[in-house]
Design an enzyme around this catalytic site. Structure first.
Site, PDB file in Angstrom:
ATOM      1  N   SER A  70      41.127  12.643  55.812  1.00  7.01           N
ATOM      2  CA  SER A  70      40.543  13.866  56.373  1.00  7.01           C
ATOM      3  C   SER A  70      41.566  14.800  57.009  1.00  7.01           C
ATOM      4  O   SER A  70      41.258  15.959  57.277  1.00  7.01           O
ATOM      5  CB  SER A  70      39.479  13.519  57.411  1.00  7.01           C
ATOM      6  OG  SER A  70      40.078  12.950  58.561  1.00  7.01           O
ATOM      7  N   LYS A 115      41.779  15.218  64.912  1.00 10.70           N
ATOM      8  CA  LYS A 115      41.543  16.537  64.320  1.00 10.70           C
ATOM      9  C   LYS A 115      42.568  17.530  64.861  1.00 10.70           C
ATOM     10  O   LYS A 115      43.282  17.254  65.818  1.00 10.70           O
ATOM     11  CB  LYS A 115      40.136  17.057  64.661  1.00 10.70           C
ATOM     12  CG  LYS A 115      38.985  16.207  64.137  1.00 10.70           C
ATOM     13  CD  LYS A 115      38.900  16.216  62.636  1.00 10.70           C
ATOM     14  CE  LYS A 115      37.818  15.276  62.133  1.00 10.70           C
ATOM     15  NZ  LYS A 115      37.968  15.018  60.695  1.00 10.70           N
TER      16      LYS A 115
END
Length: 251
Positions: A70, A115
């Site tokens: 991701s 993230k």
């Protein structure tokens, strides 16, 4: 006189000093005692090392395993990253572009995630402009770190990040469950700053991937935002991370 002198000499030599020295030397060099003393020193040293490592891992620097794609191409499945847990402990806060590990409990899921900070409190974020770029506070951002072939977002959004929270995005946008997917969840997809564990600083493993994890200058240079109307968007797509060296961030 001669007899007395000879007798005195014999008395002096009746307990030879050589035997005393030999006996005391033997007592000092008993193998069992030396081995026991050496083991105690080694064990004490190991205990100190373990305690220091635990303290460093808990308060300073902690390794995390990346178990998904991701955050590609910045971070790959199987990378082990070192996270600086002091980066935001003395008045500093995450900046746009930082790659952070955070506790997603109650906001993203019951695990840790990794993230990139797309927006901080007060930022107005829009996707997308006529060239397909995200705009932050009216400034288009060229996201060179995105996964090749990915668009900045598959769905449009127009929002303002509440103060004290972060808007978080994966670099592999088509394979990242991030703030875009949680706009309808508790917290509205925005993560409170206090949920951040630390800033990812280095890729420590594998050896061929050794490198520092740079922030995104294009995001960092954007000027501060102002409050505007808050929009809502439908759910996007994404993925998450898994278990690792200490505990693992998700994607």
């Amino acid at each position: 006189m001669d007899t007395e002198a000879r007798s005195t000499e014999r008395d002096r030599s009746s307990t030879p000093t050589g035997e005393q020295e030999e006996g005391s030397r033997s007592a000092r060099l008993r193998p069992g005692e030396l081995l026991s003393s050496g083991l105690r020193r080694i064990l004490a040293g190991l205990v100190v090392i373990v305690v220091v490592l635990l303290l460093v891992s808990h308060f300073v620097m902690q390794p995390f395993l990346i178990p998904s794609g991701s955050m590609e191409p910045t971070l790959r499945d199987g990378d082990r990253v070192l996270v600086n847990k002091l980066a935001y402990r003395f008045g500093s806060e995450p900046r746009r572009g930082d790659v952070v590990v955070f506790d997603g409990s109650g906001y993203f899921g019951n695990s840790d995630y990794i993230k990139r900070v797309g927006g901080v409190g007060g930022d107005h974020i829009v996707c997308c402009d006529e060239k397909g770029r995200i705009e932050v506070n009216g400034e288009p951002v060229d996201e060179s770190y995105l996964h090749p072939g990915d668009a900045p977002s598959s769905v449009p959004f127009d929002l303002v990040v509440p103060e004290g929270t972060l808007f978080l995005l994966g670099d592999h946008r088509s394979d990242s469950s991030d703030s875009r997917d949680h706009l309808g969840s508790p917290g509205g997809g925005f993560l409170p700053v206090e949920q951040v564990i630390g800033r990812a600083e280095w890729v420590g493993w594998p050896v061929g991937r050794w490198a520092d994890i740079a922030g995104a200058d294009a995001l960092a240079r954007v000027p501060g935002g102002s409050e505007t109307a808050l929009g809502r968007v439908p759910e996007g797509s994404g993925s998450a991370l898994g278990a690792g060296a200490a505990k693992a961030p998700h994607g």
